[in-house]
Each structure stands twice: as C-alpha cells, then as structure tokens.
Scaffold this motif. Sequence first.
Motif, PDB file in Angstrom:
ATOM      1  N   VAL A 161      -1.305   3.797  10.375  1.00 16.34           N
ATOM      2  CA  VAL A 161       0.105   3.444  10.213  1.00 16.34           C
ATOM      3  C   VAL A 161       0.767   4.446   9.273  1.00 16.34           C
ATOM      4  O   VAL A 161       0.095   5.150   8.513  1.00 16.34           O
ATOM      5  CB  VAL A 161       0.298   2.006   9.674  1.00 16.34           C
ATOM      6  CG1 VAL A 161      -0.431   1.000  10.548  1.00 16.34           C
ATOM      7  CG2 VAL A 161      -0.158   1.888   8.224  1.00 16.34           C
ATOM      8  N   HIS A 162       2.104   4.487   9.311  1.00 15.68           N
ATOM      9  CA  HIS A 162       2.873   5.383   8.446  1.00 15.68           C
ATOM     10  C   HIS A 162       3.967   4.582   7.757  1.00 15.68           C
ATOM     11  O   HIS A 162       4.667   3.798   8.400  1.00 15.68           O
ATOM     12  CB  HIS A 162       3.494   6.515   9.268  1.00 15.68           C
ATOM     13  CG  HIS A 162       4.162   7.563   8.427  1.00 15.68           C
ATOM     14  ND1 HIS A 162       3.470   8.567   7.795  1.00 15.68           N
ATOM     15  CD2 HIS A 162       5.470   7.743   8.089  1.00 15.68           C
ATOM     16  CE1 HIS A 162       4.313   9.343   7.127  1.00 15.68           C
ATOM     17  NE2 HIS A 162       5.540   8.854   7.284  1.00 15.68           N
ATOM     18  N   VAL A 163       4.117   4.780   6.448  1.00 13.71           N
ATOM     19  CA  VAL A 163       5.156   4.102   5.673  1.00 13.71           C
ATOM     20  C   VAL A 163       5.901   5.127   4.825  1.00 13.71           C
ATOM     21  O   VAL A 163       5.536   6.299   4.760  1.00 13.71           O
ATOM     22  CB  VAL A 163       4.562   2.993   4.773  1.00 13.71           C
ATOM     23  CG1 VAL A 163       3.970   1.867   5.618  1.00 13.71           C
ATOM     24  CG2 VAL A 163       3.510   3.554   3.808  1.00 13.71           C
ATOM     25  N   ASN A 164       6.949   4.650   4.158  1.00 11.16           N
ATOM     26  CA  ASN A 164       7.745   5.549   3.335  1.00 11.16           C
ATOM     27  C   ASN A 164       7.049   5.937   2.037  1.00 11.16           C
ATOM     28  O   ASN A 164       7.026   7.104   1.654  1.00 11.16           O
ATOM     29  CB  ASN A 164       9.103   4.912   3.021  1.00 11.16           C
ATOM     30  CG  ASN A 164       9.905   4.612   4.258  1.00 11.16           C
ATOM     31  OD1 ASN A 164       9.798   3.527   4.809  1.00 11.16           O
ATOM     32  ND2 ASN A 164      10.717   5.562   4.702  1.00 11.16           N
ATOM     33  N   ARG A 165       6.486   4.936   1.342  1.00 14.42           N
ATOM     34  CA  ARG A 165       5.845   5.180   0.058  1.00 14.42           C
ATOM     35  C   ARG A 165       4.506   4.450   0.004  1.00 14.42           C
ATOM     36  O   ARG A 165       4.337   3.385   0.597  1.00 14.42           O
ATOM     37  CB  ARG A 165       6.719   4.683  -1.103  1.00 14.42           C
ATOM     38  CG  ARG A 165       8.120   5.250  -1.134  1.00 14.42           C
ATOM     39  CD  ARG A 165       8.144   6.713  -1.537  1.00 14.42           C
ATOM     40  NE  ARG A 165       9.522   7.189  -1.587  1.00 14.42           N
ATOM     41  CZ  ARG A 165      10.158   7.750  -0.550  1.00 14.42           C
ATOM     42  NH1 ARG A 165       9.506   7.931   0.606  1.00 14.42           N
ATOM     43  NH2 ARG A 165      11.410   8.146  -0.674  1.00 14.42           N
ATOM     44  N   ALA A 166       3.584   4.995  -0.749  1.00 15.33           N
ATOM     45  CA  ALA A 166       2.297   4.340  -0.986  1.00 15.33           C
ATOM     46  C   ALA A 166       1.752   4.829  -2.315  1.00 15.33           C
ATOM     47  O   ALA A 166       2.170   5.876  -2.832  1.00 15.33           O
ATOM     48  CB  ALA A 166       1.307   4.635   0.143  1.00 15.33           C
ATOM     49  N   ASP A 167       0.826   4.062  -2.883  1.00 15.28           N
ATOM     50  CA  ASP A 167       0.100   4.548  -4.057  1.00 15.28           C
ATOM     51  C   ASP A 167      -1.325   4.898  -3.648  1.00 15.28           C
ATOM     52  O   ASP A 167      -1.740   4.665  -2.508  1.00 15.28           O
ATOM     53  CB  ASP A 167       0.145   3.532  -5.200  1.00 15.28           C
ATOM     54  CG  ASP A 167      -0.584   2.222  -4.893  1.00 15.28           C
ATOM     55  OD1 ASP A 167      -1.360   2.155  -3.919  1.00 15.28           O
ATOM     56  OD2 ASP A 167      -0.371   1.248  -5.646  1.00 15.28           O
ATOM     57  N   ARG A 168      -2.073   5.449  -4.564  1.00 13.59           N
ATOM     58  CA  ARG A 168      -3.422   5.907  -4.253  1.00 13.59           C
ATOM     59  C   ARG A 168      -4.416   4.767  -4.065  1.00 13.59           C
ATOM     60  O   ARG A 168      -5.530   4.982  -3.589  1.00 13.59           O
ATOM     61  CB  ARG A 168      -3.913   6.845  -5.364  1.00 13.59           C
ATOM     62  CG  ARG A 168      -3.090   8.119  -5.465  1.00 13.59           C
ATOM     63  CD  ARG A 168      -3.577   9.020  -6.584  1.00 13.59           C
ATOM     64  NE  ARG A 168      -2.700  10.181  -6.722  1.00 13.59           N
ATOM     65  CZ  ARG A 168      -2.792  11.287  -5.996  1.00 13.59           C
ATOM     66  NH1 ARG A 168      -3.752  11.384  -5.085  1.00 13.59           N
ATOM     67  NH2 ARG A 168      -1.960  12.289  -6.163  1.00 13.59           N
ATOM     68  N   LEU A 169      -3.991   3.569  -4.383  1.00 13.41           N
ATOM     69  CA  LEU A 169      -4.874   2.404  -4.238  1.00 13.41           C
ATOM     70  C   LEU A 169      -4.822   1.813  -2.832  1.00 13.41           C
ATOM     71  O   LEU A 169      -5.694   1.039  -2.456  1.00 13.41           O
ATOM     72  CB  LEU A 169      -4.491   1.329  -5.249  1.00 13.41           C
ATOM     73  CG  LEU A 169      -4.421   1.760  -6.711  1.00 13.41           C
ATOM     74  CD1 LEU A 169      -3.986   0.589  -7.583  1.00 13.41           C
ATOM     75  CD2 LEU A 169      -5.762   2.312  -7.166  1.00 13.41           C
ATOM     76  N   GLY A 170      -3.754   2.161  -2.063  1.00  8.52           N
ATOM     77  CA  GLY A 170      -3.638   1.644  -0.708  1.00  8.52           C
ATOM     78  C   GLY A 170      -2.487   0.696  -0.489  1.00  8.52           C
ATOM     79  O   GLY A 170      -2.334   0.154   0.612  1.00  8.52           O
ATOM     80  N   ASN A 171      -1.664   0.464  -1.509  1.00  5.86           N
ATOM     81  CA  ASN A 171      -0.467  -0.351  -1.328  1.00  5.86           C
ATOM     82  C   ASN A 171       0.607   0.486  -0.631  1.00  5.86           C
ATOM     83  O   ASN A 171       0.813   1.649  -1.002  1.00  5.86           O
ATOM     84  CB  ASN A 171       0.062  -0.837  -2.678  1.00  5.86           C
ATOM     85  CG  ASN A 171      -0.945  -1.700  -3.412  1.00  5.86           C
ATOM     86  OD1 ASN A 171      -1.339  -2.755  -2.913  1.00  5.86           O
ATOM     87  ND2 ASN A 171      -1.368  -1.263  -4.586  1.00  5.86           N
TER      88      ASN A 171
END
Length: 290
Positions: A161-171
């Motif tokens: 999947v592709h999202v706008n923002r994420a952190d390195r933890l997977g959120n």
Amino acid sequence: MTDKSMTPEDVVDRLSSGMTVGIGGWGSRRKPMALVRALLRSPVTDLTVVSCGGPDVGLLAAAGRIRRLVAPFVTLDSVPLEPHFRAAREGGRIALTEIDEAMFLWGLHAAANRLPFLPVRAGLGSDVMRVNPGLRTVVSPYEDGEEFVAAPALRMDAALVHVNRADRLGNGQYLGPDPYFDDLFCEAADRAYVSCERLVETAELTGGETAVQTLLIQRHSVAGVVETPGGAHFTSCVPDHPRDEPFQKAYATAAADPAAWAAFRERFLPDHGDEKSYLQAVRTWHEEQK
C-alpha cells in the motif's frame, strides 16, 4: 521499537512466485507504484493479485506476472478500462475472479478478522453468482431466515500500500479524501509493506486535531516501510500530487500498440532501472512536452 525502513528492492526480495499479493489504492489513485515497478524488475511471477485495480494490474498483466486477478474493477479513472488488463483478458492470459465491491470489502473484513467468510446481500440476483460458481450462500440462523452471499475471506500472503506519511515503526497516515481499503489490506495479509511520500517522526503523525482520523495504518500490521517520494506516480496521491494525466494518456496510448509499448517500456521501465531513473525519465519526458 523496531525500525522497519526498507528499500523497494528489500520488499520485493521478501516476495516469491506463486504468492497472493494484495495491492492497495483504488483505480488510478494512491497506488504503490514504486513497489510495483520494483516487482516488475524482479523474477517474481505466477501471482494471484487482489486489487481495486488500476495501472498496478495493467503493468503486471502486460509483463505476464499475474495468474489470477481478484477484483471488482480495473480502471484508470479517466480511462474507463485499463488497456493492458483488457488485452490480457481478451487474450485469455489471466484468470479473473470478478466480485461486487461490497463483497470485496467484506472479504477483506473477513480475512482481517480471521473468519472464513462474512454474509453480505450484494451479489444476490446478479451475474456475480453465475460467473463465480464457487460462491456459496448461507441462511440466517435467526427468525428472519434470510439468505446471504457468503463472501469468502480475501487472505493474502503480502500486501503493498502507499500513503502520504509514515514513521519508521510502520504507522501510516493518509491526507487525502479517502482511506480506500488500505488498512484492511494490511490487516488481511500475513505481511504488509507500506510505501510513503515522506517518512516523519511519530509525533508528527499524532499531532493536530485530525490525527486520529487520518492515522490509518497501525504498526502491528506492517512488516516494512519505504520512503518513496513520487512513489504513487502516475496515479494521484493528494494532497502531495495529482494524477499525472498527460503521462497516463501517453501510457494508455502506448498500450494500444506493441511497438509503441516496447519503446515506452524501454524508456521508463527497463529491467536495469530503478526508481530514481524512472522519475528522472518522467521529468525529462515532461520537459520534452513543453
């Protein structure tokens, strides 16, 4: 906390031929195209693909990587029917399990909740039951005795999947108008990989009044995160960027002619390329159109 950051190639290295792979997004909107392009550069094939299909399905079908597609539609939005998908179906090169959008949704819900199926009214009285003779119905055990379609769980080995923002933890956070089914894809798969326009600190995902509504994907369901600016191209990823309609038109035009498609593929999707060279080729192409 585990740093789950990866490259597109790291993700593809964890996929193998014969897998069932879910691809998030919707039509030509917020597709994980950088991961799809990396998949095209790999030897992985014989896939069952689960998708609200767009150019992800078209590209994989054109490359002969799909054995079976499970989808309610395959479209480029402004182009009603994805041209490579059309050609693959007309040529009998891929099998298709075509189901109603509601059945697709509840199939994802069933898989996410580790259920074999969920009852749904959609499909009754339609050709969905005729073209999918393996579908079954169930009768309510309560006084109403109503009959439903038993939408089978859409369980997947991996989801992209592709999202706008994420952190390195997977959120993962979406900032556009629609979450699509991306969270369900992640929860319905054994392993999920999230690409994003930009990696940020966790605090940036959780700040602000709308954070709870836009924080779509939880780290417990994610195995890897990839920062890929422009990684949804040529599909849209609003508000970061709209769909690249001129490039999509060029893609659809090239798909209609084998020679034109070979030239398009050599320029934008060579086996020896990478995501950086793809985006540079696109920038060069746009300069030539001015």
